[in-house]
Design an enzyme around this catalytic site. Structure first.
Site, mmCIF file in Angstrom:
data_model
loop_
_atom_site.group_PDB
_atom_site.id
_atom_site.type_symbol
_atom_site.label_atom_id
_atom_site.label_comp_id
_atom_site.label_asym_id
_atom_site.label_seq_id
_atom_site.Cartn_x
_atom_site.Cartn_y
_atom_site.Cartn_z
ATOM 1 N N LYS A 198 27.430 32.493 29.795
ATOM 2 C CA LYS A 198 27.564 31.188 30.436
ATOM 3 C C LYS A 198 26.671 31.184 31.683
ATOM 4 O O LYS A 198 26.639 32.162 32.429
ATOM 5 C CB LYS A 198 29.027 30.931 30.822
ATOM 6 N N ASP A 224 27.310 35.726 36.285
ATOM 7 C CA ASP A 224 27.272 36.198 34.897
ATOM 8 C C ASP A 224 25.856 36.578 34.493
ATOM 9 O O ASP A 224 25.637 37.608 33.846
ATOM 10 C CB ASP A 224 27.802 35.108 33.950
ATOM 11 N N GLY A 267 34.248 35.850 33.783
ATOM 12 C CA GLY A 267 35.470 35.987 34.556
ATOM 13 C C GLY A 267 36.685 35.701 33.697
ATOM 14 O O GLY A 267 36.606 34.958 32.729
ATOM 15 N N SER A 268 37.829 36.289 34.050
ATOM 16 C CA SER A 268 39.063 35.966 33.340
ATOM 17 C C SER A 268 39.630 34.659 33.869
ATOM 18 O O SER A 268 39.113 34.089 34.827
ATOM 19 C CB SER A 268 40.074 37.098 33.514
ATOM 20 N N GLY A 269 40.683 34.170 33.236
ATOM 21 C CA GLY A 269 41.289 32.911 33.650
ATOM 22 C C GLY A 269 40.910 31.763 32.736
ATOM 23 O O GLY A 269 41.335 30.629 32.955
ATOM 24 N N HIS A 270 40.088 32.048 31.718
ATOM 25 C CA HIS A 270 39.663 31.009 30.777
ATOM 26 C C HIS A 270 40.251 31.243 29.395
ATOM 27 O O HIS A 270 39.754 30.692 28.410
ATOM 28 C CB HIS A 270 38.139 30.985 30.656
ATOM 29 N N HIS A 304 36.084 27.125 36.839
ATOM 30 C CA HIS A 304 36.443 28.181 37.783
ATOM 31 C C HIS A 304 37.205 27.630 38.970
ATOM 32 O O HIS A 304 37.180 28.196 40.048
ATOM 33 C CB HIS A 304 35.187 28.892 38.301
#
Ligand SMILES: Nc1ncnc2c1ncn2[C@@H]1O[C@H](COP(=O)(O)OP(=O)(O)O)[C@@H](O)[C@H]1O
Ligand SMILES: Nc1ncnc2c1ncn2[C@@H]1O[C@H](COP(=O)(O)OP(=O)(O)O)[C@@H](O)[C@H]1O
Ligand SMILES: [Mg+2]
Ligand SMILES: [Mg+2]
Ligand SMILES: [Mg+2]
Ligand SMILES: [Mg+2]
Lengths: 331, 228, 331, 228
Positions: free
Chosen positions: C105, C110, C54-57, C219
């Protein structure tokens, strides 16, 4: 206020101590007075480069100490210029016999403290030249202000002057290239949220949930005006336009575009800003040939960003590209 | 407290009893200053938060805490008024930082230079205040009306001169100066800053009191009370 | 919610586009499906390395694409694993004929999406091996959970496996070294504030002004328990102790200490945490021989930090030290 | 709407009129599903925010928006029920991401495989639901009671079998499944999650409804209403 700190009075010292422990190959930390030097000390015959200022802007300045950039950095208390007692030994420690350039952000406190520190260092036999950085177009440069502030553009001055010193330029030449950068770099910032200085314990200004502050500095000072929250592209345009106009950037010119985070901004948002800033430049016929995106000149945990544009020529481009080995900038 | 109280043996003039301020007063002033700064720390932080960066109270508090420690650590009592002021000057200079550090540091350093004496009469007090203001102006290059500490010190010096000219004793000279400084600080409220960090705000700096002017008034009131 | 974004639905694409524009010398961005590859494409005969999530990391994972680290990264929607349609072409693009290692991860989403993406890539003739990262000691690794999560330790796996691939290790060897890192790296995080996912528009959990959340993931998930705010040294101890105990670190061992910011934490605070974590390790007779401090595996603008410890031997140390040229890690 | 309504010409058994569901129903279901997901997007985000990462509603909404676009873009009408379900499956798989993407993708893919026909009778509906559940379990390896969407689908399949065994028509089978799924979703409230992201919370996951179970109930209710 929630912060990963112990006593607010100790945060700067503890943080810089941790910094020194983490990077012994790059920096050496001295305490009492507190300053940071390049590991290995000054190189004989190289012009020394020193900067400093209030803490809370990390990685600026200590994160830029290392080969190709600064020889020493002087961290003051949070958002408070360092004292002459720390500035003088840092200037001395940076001296390799070829003189030292002090890169000072144009704030009343920094200017005065560096003036005093340099005076004493000169009395001790160090030749000191000072370059003031004043890239913030949010502040009118007139008799009605203390002059424009130094903000994110400082990184460009330190990087490029550092490269010039590293390649062996003499004192006059390093000062000249630093001043050339100052003359060609402009910035403008926006805050979405304020930051909280540890000892103050509350946000440095109050901002409603649907407002942003345009033209903020990096010390949690309020900005020039408050506007309603807007999409990133619209905000970016409000930052970029005054920068471009102040620089009188013209068709066919090449620039470095630097989108800087204020500390609490996700990297993903900085790239959204970068994308639109780049488009706006291209629409004006300006070519972005170098880029930097990240949180380098911060205001604690403030959410927001600044846009910096540096007009490039071949000399500045080559100096920007020159190797740099600091903890925060490395190539 | 701290006032000599002993009529000056060589008193001139129309039979008025003339008192002088000595090194005990200087120490008392310093301690009183440290105390008011501690008491008003948060208030000064808040003023600076409004139009600056919110550190003024913290910076002065750090400085005066160091001054107290220095004073307590003295092995020999200082001989002259200027000795105390010099200790204050150098300590503030090396611990306060920001704009206020060099400004107050220079003020006290200049004041110390003209008080290399065991006793201050009214003229001596005036000379001390004038030297302090001169130091602030030399260092900061501000004129009156720019919404800085100069706007507290200028009327203070003015009032001190007037009081001394009118034959007031040192304590009364200081009291006049403190009152004028307080009025001067209040008078910064409507001003638009053109020096220092508040100048970045432009018009938005109006409607707030200058923190440095406020702290200056506190320091001068402490001087007067130490002499009272 | 105030963010420097345009439409929440576009933030990932616009951000990755900006990223590609800013760093054309390092990465190449493909849209529809969205993935990022190393500029210049795969090196023939080199094992390919792909990660994603996921994005945001950010900068994870796209910021780690480059020489010495990843060959491709697949950014999903915010906090949402990418889809097989993007994973498959990224695996294919990373293949230099020597097979591809997917570093995943350990999250249900995922794992499943990479499983599907790999299946299709394999059908197209790419040999794919998957290494699951599960360094988060906040989560019990038992039949009572989906297994431990992958958090900041992922960076260590990507860096070290990347170096192994770069020096020419074959597929088995790269998988083996990646699994060795996984076996020897543990992390634990704390949140001082929650983050806000753009499309949700409100914080991912609610935290009182005097509370912190220990054992958070990346998250915006709530953590394992909520405790009163405490000084940084005490918080650091709460993070480090379970990490050290889970690793059964003993007297005389050498480690990499990585203090990671969650996105909204000032760098100065991370060094305060680093300082104490290092002391605690030293008190146990553990030597910190390598260090990393910064916001590398983030959770949008969350304030907080995680502490990661990697047990080092000569092989892992040498691979950690090997050159890396990505936008976020560079030496 | 979407129900065939025509008594099956070859109806067996005790004179009851038997209806079947056709490809029109499948399309109606898909559209109804997209609509309930849009309507409940924020609610599903909120459930996921409580014990997950707050994206479930957003992810499904993105997926079903894409499904609608695909459906609208079809040049030829789909011939079999399975054609529609396969379109749903592949679109969800390639647009939803997260845990729900592969789970629902596999569910619809398996369901599509057993519905390669123009009409579904009650047994066909049961087979479809069983295949969907099987897909979810194969992909996610969860058992009932782990606080996942399996806890909505398991009782749904159970209820569907029972209804079909009792001679219910397809619409009634779906209605029974939807009701059971709704009850199953509610019954996840007290459970402690041991699969998926909510399992990281341990005991703290109790007291919240599983978002995937909730969305499953919504999808099954949409199926029933499309058949009603
Ligand atoms: N040029 C100047 N001349 C005189 N006083 C000044 C000048 N600039 C700033 N000051 C004073 O300094 C005060 C701020 O001090 P402080 O907060 O300690 O420094 P900083 O602005 O560096 O944070 C102002 O309120 C003002 O009174
Ligand atoms: N192993 C599993 N088996 C079945 N369902 C699962 C499993 N793991 C998660 N789920 C379901 O997925 C839902 C979460 O979906 P979503 O929020 O889209 O994914 P993510 O957790 O990746 O953000 C949960 O509420 C649960 O119903
Ligand atoms: Mg300051
Ligand atoms: Mg201040
Ligand atoms: Mg998710
Ligand atoms: Mg989710």
């Amino acid at each position: 206020m929630k912060k990963l700190i112990n006593d607010p009075a100790d945060v700067v010292t503890e943080s810089v101590e941790g910094f020194g422990l983490a990077h012994p190959d790059v920096v050496h930390v001295r305490t009492d007075p507190l300053y940071v030097t390049r590991a290995g000390g000054p190189r004989t015959g190289k012009v020394g480069l020193v900067s400093g200022g209030g803490s809370g802007h990390e990685p600026l300045h200590a994160g830029f100490v290392g080969v190709g950039m600064l020889d020493a950095a002087v961290p003051g208390a949070m958002f408070t210029s360092p004292v002459p007692d720390a500035i003088t030994p840092a200037l001395q420690a940076a001296d390799g016999g070829a003189g030292v350039v002090a890169i000072v952000k144009n704030y009343t406190g920094d200017v005065m403290n560096f003036e005093l520190g340099a005076e004493i260092a000169e009395a001790e036999g160090v030749t000191v030249r000072t370059v003031l950085v004043n890239d913030d177009v949010a502040v009118e440069d007139s008799t009605w202000t203390a002059g424009r502030r130094g903000v994110a553009g400082t990184l460009c001055v330190e990087k490029i002057a550092g490269a010039a010193a590293e390649r062996g330029d003499d004192l006059d030449a390093v000062v000249a290239v630093a001043e050339k950068v100052v003359a060609n770099v402009r910035s403008m910032g926006v805050a979405l949220t304020a930051c909280t200085v540890p000892h103050a314990g509350r946000p440095s200004f109050d901002l409603a949930d649907d407002e942003i502050e345009i033209g903020i500095g990096i010390h949690g000072e309020p900005g020039r005006h408050r506007v309603p929250m807007a999409p990133a592209d619209a905000v970016t345009e409000q930052l970029l336009t005054p920068v471009v106009e102040d620089l009188r950037l013209g068709d066919g010119e090449s620039v470095l575009l630097f989108v800087n985070g204020m500390g609490g901004t996700p990297l993903s948002e900085l790239y959204v800003v970068y994308r639109h800033a780049r488009r706006l430049l291209e629409e004006r016929g300006v070519t972005v040939t170098r880029s930097l995106v990240g949180s380098y000149v911060t205001s604690l945990e403030m959410q927001g960003a600044s846009v910096t544009v540096l007009r490039l020529d071949d000399e500045l481009t080559a100096l920007w590209d020159a190797p740099v080995r600091t903890t925060a900038l490395h190539w | 407290m701290g006032q000599d109280g002993v009529p000056d043996g060589t008193a001139e003039g129309g039979g008025s009893s003339v008192t002088t301020l000595d090194v005990t007063w200087a120490q008392a002033w310093t301690r009183a200053a440290a105390q008011v700064v501690a008491e008003h720390r948060d208030e000064l932080v808040e003023l600076d938060r409004q139009i600056g960066d919110g550190d003024h109270g913290e910076n002065l508090h750090r400085g005066f805490t160091a001054v107290l420690a220095k004073l307590d650590g003295l092995t020999e009592p200082p001989g002259q008024v200027g000795d105390v002021l010099k200790l204050v000057a150098t300590t503030l200079m090396s611990t306060v930082g920001g704009a206020a550090g060099p400004l107050y540091g220079t003020a006290f350093l200049r004041a110390a230079k003209v008080t290399a004496t065991e006793r201050l009469d009214a003229a001596g007090v005036v000379a001390m205040l004038e030297a302090a203001l001169e130091g602030i102006v030399v260092r900061g290059k501000a004129s009156p009306g720019e919404k800085t500490m100069v706007d507290a010190w200028t009327p203070a010096v003015h009032a001190a001169v007037e009081a001394a000219d009118g034959g007031a004793e040192p304590a009364a000279v200081l009291a006049a100066a403190a009152t004028a400084a307080e009025e001067g600080a209040v008078a910064t409220d409507p001003l638009v800053a053109t020096k220092g960090r508040a100048s970045y705000l432009g018009e938005r700096s109006a409607g707030h009191r200058d923190p440095g002017a406020a702290s200056s008034a506190l320091l001068l009131r402490a001087a007067a009370e130490a002499a009272a």
